[in-house]
Write an enzyme that holds these catalytic residues in place. Structure first.
Site, PDB file in Angstrom:
ATOM      1  N   CYS A  40      39.625  59.701  76.106  1.00  0.00           N
ATOM      2  CA  CYS A  40      40.026  58.826  77.212  1.00  0.00           C
ATOM      3  C   CYS A  40      39.616  59.430  78.557  1.00  0.00           C
ATOM      4  O   CYS A  40      38.442  59.479  78.868  1.00  0.00           O
ATOM      5  CB  CYS A  40      41.520  58.504  77.137  1.00  0.00           C
ATOM      6  SG  CYS A  40      41.983  57.093  78.182  1.00  0.00           S
TER       7      CYS A  40
ATOM      8  N   HIS B  94      41.563  55.882  72.229  1.00  0.00           N
ATOM      9  CA  HIS B  94      42.553  56.859  71.790  1.00  0.00           C
ATOM     10  C   HIS B  94      42.540  56.925  70.261  1.00  0.00           C
ATOM     11  O   HIS B  94      43.137  56.067  69.598  1.00  0.00           O
ATOM     12  CB  HIS B  94      43.950  56.451  72.266  1.00  0.00           C
ATOM     13  CG  HIS B  94      44.168  56.635  73.726  1.00  0.00           C
ATOM     14  ND1 HIS B  94      44.590  57.823  74.267  1.00  0.00           N
ATOM     15  CD2 HIS B  94      44.014  55.774  74.765  1.00  0.00           C
ATOM     16  CE1 HIS B  94      44.702  57.696  75.579  1.00  0.00           C
ATOM     17  NE2 HIS B  94      44.343  56.462  75.901  1.00  0.00           N
TER      18      HIS B  94
ATOM     19  N   GLU C 287      44.172  58.854  68.356  1.00  0.00           N
ATOM     20  CA  GLU C 287      45.527  59.105  67.862  1.00  0.00           C
ATOM     21  C   GLU C 287      46.362  57.834  67.811  1.00  0.00           C
ATOM     22  O   GLU C 287      47.428  57.806  67.191  1.00  0.00           O
ATOM     23  CB  GLU C 287      46.229  60.164  68.719  1.00  0.00           C
ATOM     24  CG  GLU C 287      46.710  59.707  70.081  1.00  0.00           C
ATOM     25  CD  GLU C 287      45.627  59.600  71.143  1.00  0.00           C
ATOM     26  OE1 GLU C 287      45.966  59.329  72.300  1.00  0.00           O
ATOM     27  OE2 GLU C 287      44.430  59.791  70.814  1.00  0.00           O
TER      28      GLU C 287
END
Length: 215
Positions: A82, A192, A194
């Site tokens: 990011c 992202h 995650e």
């Protein structure tokens, strides 16, 4: 035991990315740190971040993390996430114009204000939510990730590398923009991982296995 350092400069979802990396790790030790000397000794590094690039670069400089990154770039696998992708560019037009780490030649620019659609609606800025990533080159980081997989984005700016060979993935949002960039053993993603469920976890797992070669 291999070590993975998550760079803590006060601007990132550190808990989430550490948790995701620990979930996919085999025997790697995942550490969050702002100590440049400790991070320089890690086998791999992750540069996460959310927020504005001006504050990001100020904090990296204050903590002497920019100097550490300059020393290790090209020496070990490094992943930007990011805001991390923006920090790895040479320059950003955000925050009034900021010189960044310079791992990738090029600039970061804001999405153009969207035109109205026939029904009067407009695309929203920031670009937020799920979108597809087109794989632009073969690479070990795409192992077991289907073409055009969906990842989770939150951003108002996007990177524009000077050299097309550094683009490993693109995404369409009004314009086609570089959402994954690669150079030697440094790679960075706009989304992202995650927060991107199975595809994102697979990407993180691939990073932990990657020896830094493109093949």
């Amino acid at each position: 035991m291999a070590t993975v350092g998550i760079i803590d400069y006060g601007m990132g979802n550190l808990h989430s990315i550490a948790k995701a990396l620990r979930y996919v790790a085999s025997d790697e030790q995942i550490e969050v740190s702002f100590d440049p000397d400790a991070l320089a000794r890690m086998d791999r590094l992750v540069l996460p971040g959310v927020g504005a690039i001006g504050h990001c670069m100020d904090e990296l400089h204050r903590l002497e993390l920019d100097a550490m990154l300059a020393d290790v770039l090209g020496q070990k696998p490094l992943m930007g996430v990011c805001l991390g992708i923006e920090a790895l560019m040479a320059h950003s037009e955000e925050s009034g114009g900021v010189d960044c780490l310079g791992a990738f030649p090029g600039n970061t620019v804001k999405f153009a204000e969207p035109d109205a659609q026939p029904d009067g609606t407009r695309r929203k800025i920031p670009h937020m939510g799920w979108n597809q990533v087109r794989q632009e080159r073969h690479h070990p980081l795409w192992k077991d990730i289907a073409p055009d997989s969906w990842f989770y984005f939150v951003h108002s700016y996007h990177v524009v590398p000077d050299e097309a060979r550094h683009i490993a993935g693109t995404t369409q949002y009004g314009v086609q923009f570089a959402s994954v960039i690669l150079r030697e053993n440094t790679f960075a993603v706009q989304f992202h991982p995650e927060k991107s469920q199975s595809a994102g976890l697979q990407l993180l797992a691939n990073f932990l296995e990657w020896d830094g070669q493109a093949y």
